[in-house]
Design a protein around this motif. Sequence first.
Motif, PDB file in Angstrom:
ATOM      1  N   PRO A   1       0.208  -1.988  10.396  1.00  0.00           N
ATOM      2  CA  PRO A   1      -0.490  -1.082  11.322  1.00  0.00           C
ATOM      3  C   PRO A   1      -0.824   0.273  10.715  1.00  0.00           C
ATOM      4  O   PRO A   1      -1.626   1.010  11.283  1.00  0.00           O
ATOM      5  CB  PRO A   1       0.486  -0.928  12.479  1.00  0.00           C
ATOM      6  N   CYS A   2      -0.225   0.598   9.577  1.00  0.00           N
ATOM      7  CA  CYS A   2      -0.409   1.965   9.062  1.00  0.00           C
ATOM      8  C   CYS A   2      -1.826   2.211   8.546  1.00  0.00           C
ATOM      9  O   CYS A   2      -2.487   3.153   8.965  1.00  0.00           O
ATOM     10  CB  CYS A   2       0.623   2.272   7.998  1.00  0.00           C
ATOM     11  N   HIS A   3      -2.290   1.370   7.631  1.00  0.00           N
ATOM     12  CA  HIS A   3      -3.629   1.599   7.094  1.00  0.00           C
ATOM     13  C   HIS A   3      -4.463   0.330   7.117  1.00  0.00           C
ATOM     14  O   HIS A   3      -5.417   0.186   6.354  1.00  0.00           O
ATOM     15  CB  HIS A   3      -3.545   2.179   5.681  1.00  0.00           C
ATOM     16  N   GLY A   4      -4.075  -0.629   7.963  1.00  0.00           N
ATOM     17  CA  GLY A   4      -4.921  -1.795   8.219  1.00  0.00           C
ATOM     18  C   GLY A   4      -4.902  -2.883   7.158  1.00  0.00           C
ATOM     19  O   GLY A   4      -5.863  -3.650   7.044  1.00  0.00           O
TER      20      GLY A   4
ATOM     21  N   GLY B   1      -8.033  -5.013   3.087  1.00  0.00           N
ATOM     22  CA  GLY B   1      -7.309  -3.749   3.282  1.00  0.00           C
ATOM     23  C   GLY B   1      -7.128  -2.997   1.976  1.00  0.00           C
ATOM     24  O   GLY B   1      -7.601  -3.423   0.936  1.00  0.00           O
ATOM     25  N   PRO B   2      -6.441  -1.856   2.044  1.00  0.00           N
ATOM     26  CA  PRO B   2      -6.332  -0.992   0.861  1.00  0.00           C
ATOM     27  C   PRO B   2      -5.210  -1.384  -0.104  1.00  0.00           C
ATOM     28  O   PRO B   2      -5.035  -0.738  -1.124  1.00  0.00           O
ATOM     29  CB  PRO B   2      -6.039   0.373   1.488  1.00  0.00           C
TER      30      PRO B   2
ATOM     31  N   HIS C   1       0.838  -1.199   0.000  1.00  0.00           N
ATOM     32  CA  HIS C   1       0.000   0.000   0.000  1.00  0.00           C
ATOM     33  C   HIS C   1       0.871   1.247   0.000  1.00  0.00           C
ATOM     34  O   HIS C   1       1.041   1.891  -1.025  1.00  0.00           O
ATOM     35  CB  HIS C   1      -0.950  -0.036   1.202  1.00  0.00           C
ATOM     36  N   LEU C   2       1.452   1.590   1.149  1.00  0.00           N
ATOM     37  CA  LEU C   2       2.290   2.783   1.196  1.00  0.00           C
ATOM     38  C   LEU C   2       3.635   2.527   1.873  1.00  0.00           C
ATOM     39  O   LEU C   2       4.255   3.458   2.403  1.00  0.00           O
ATOM     40  CB  LEU C   2       1.547   3.926   1.880  1.00  0.00           C
ATOM     41  N   GLY C   3       4.067   1.267   1.862  1.00  0.00           N
ATOM     42  CA  GLY C   3       5.442   0.988   2.214  1.00  0.00           C
ATOM     43  C   GLY C   3       5.794   0.871   3.681  1.00  0.00           C
ATOM     44  O   GLY C   3       6.967   0.900   4.029  1.00  0.00           O
ATOM     45  N   CYS C   4       4.799   0.772   4.577  1.00  0.00           N
ATOM     46  CA  CYS C   4       5.124   0.519   5.975  1.00  0.00           C
ATOM     47  C   CYS C   4       5.628  -0.920   6.108  1.00  0.00           C
ATOM     48  O   CYS C   4       5.371  -1.755   5.242  1.00  0.00           O
ATOM     49  CB  CYS C   4       3.893   0.689   6.864  1.00  0.00           C
TER      50      CYS C   4
ATOM     51  N   PRO D   1      -2.881  -2.839  -3.029  1.00  0.00           N
ATOM     52  CA  PRO D   1      -3.213  -3.271  -4.383  1.00  0.00           C
ATOM     53  C   PRO D   1      -2.651  -4.645  -4.748  1.00  0.00           C
ATOM     54  O   PRO D   1      -3.213  -5.325  -5.604  1.00  0.00           O
ATOM     55  CB  PRO D   1      -2.573  -2.193  -5.268  1.00  0.00           C
TER      56      PRO D   1
ATOM     57  N   VAL E   1       5.415  -4.523   7.721  1.00  0.00           N
ATOM     58  CA  VAL E   1       4.347  -5.327   8.320  1.00  0.00           C
ATOM     59  C   VAL E   1       4.873  -6.115   9.522  1.00  0.00           C
ATOM     60  O   VAL E   1       6.080  -6.157   9.764  1.00  0.00           O
ATOM     61  CB  VAL E   1       3.774  -6.302   7.279  1.00  0.00           C
TER      62      VAL E   1
END
Lengths: 396, 181
Positions: free
Chosen positions: B143-146, B158-159, B126-129, B161, B131
């Motif tokens: 934890p960043c965007h679930g 989750g979001p 998603h945005l590179g956090c 792709p 996991v």
Amino acid sequence: MAENNQNAVAGSAPVKQNPVVTKGGVYKPAVERADANPYKDSRLSSVGAWLQERFYVVMPVIDYLKKKEVPKHRLSFWYYFGGLGLFFFMVQIVTGLLLMQYYKPTTAEAYASFVFLQQEVSFGWLIRQIHAWSANLMVLMVFVHMFSSFFMKSYRKPRELMWLTGSVLFVLTLGFGFTGYLLPWNEIAFFATQVGTEVPKVAPGGAFIVNILRGGEEVTGETLTRMFSVHVVLLPGLLLLLLSAHLLLVQILGTSAPIGYKETGRIKGYDKFFPTFLAKDAIGWLIGFGLILYLAVFFPGPVGIEANPLAPAPMGIKPEWYFWAQFLMLKDFSFPNGELIAIFVITLGAAFWFFIPFLDHRASREEKSPIFTIIGLLYLAGLVINTYRVFAEYGW
Amino acid sequence: MAQQGNFKGPSRLGELGHGATLSSAGTVSGGKPRAQGLKDVDFERRSFLVKVVGGIGAAVAISTIYPVIKYIVPPVKKFSNLSEKVVGKASDVPENTGKIFQFNKDKVIVINDNGKLTACSAVCTHLGCLVHWDNAQNLIACPCHGAKYKQTGEIISGPQPLPLPGFKARVEGEDLIISKA
């Protein structure tokens, strides 16, 4: 003052042009100067007179500034927030300079110097907490100033440029928040920057921008150095430039009163800007200073744990409150290509907001424009509701 | 000083110095006196000068900006390209935990699920956090965007792709080895 200007008139009456032709046939313009000091009879201290003799050219400007007045009416309260934002910015300059005396912007030393600053240096904790709280309040004041200017339609003709410079100042303020956030090099800062700088990647060609923002493919020491230089050199420079223009425009165009207030006699009078309004502003600044001291002492922000590029992101991670609405949008848009659409919507919304003065024609004709009031309310509601939703889910 | 254009400027501006002539008026310290106007000015020469200076200036500006932009773009980092690598000891990843290791240019999470080792990229798509392994729910979570993934990296919800790219992990003697899938 009147006496100054009479002198100015007397002192600088146009002098007849008499071109002097010298013997050699070479043209030389006549050496003619205005009276050395057209203000020499005004009442001043000796220091004032000394300065006046050298700076008399700016006297009309000073006279002009003396005339600036601020209208007094039911909504005058909202005139104080821009000045408060300016005050918190000045606090940031001073505390930022102080923090830089001990801070070291490298991965090896950033966190250690940040802890040292807070635990060993006398009042280091206070300076850091004031810097952090004043940053938050500066952002808050800028938000309030922006929305109050919006709802009073202060952006309308002829103050379009004040809105545009203000919009850029708003973006710069958020940029300060974003770049400063990484500097402690703690875990939360690391992942907030990771997410924030990853965002452009979803747009075509965004990887190039990410690469420039981070100084590489990932968030590393290079990113820290870049954020540091942008935070302490580039942004302050740009902000001062834009701020000068913004304040100059306020002086030239004066303070805007809401539409129809003059015509319907709802203006109760005018305060002189120098010194009356400035003194009232200063009361706000004193309250603001008290507030940051209170928050810094009783609600200190955490030191956090040092960033580790190989540790999973901490649970419940979220950005600073002023990015919550956008953060939630990125989370909400969980369908395919959701991030790209979210970023597109945010960019479009910001662009529309930026060009408001040129879209709201009714306000420019001094007519009420309820549609734009509703648009403003929708923006505000979107921000407040989304921000509250993040608060409800994550807490502070 | 007069307002140009059709908009009515603030009245205060007109009062600047009570309409006094600027103190520099009538003083021309150099050049031709105003009285003669511009009738002797050679506009052809002037526009040639402007073109030359402008052209050279533009060329200088572009050749200055080019290296600056190239300078800001960071050089590409060189990573090793091993097909497998000893990243640590088997004891680094106790049962029912996950740990992230650097493998070539990738960050890889090795999960020990009751003695069974699996590995996949630790970078959320998603945005590179990064996991982590949620042992209670038996899944990989960001934890960043679930974002949620199966142990093998496939998407649960989750979001995000894309699924997490897979790697292989094994133990040889004491060594923990990550290899390409």
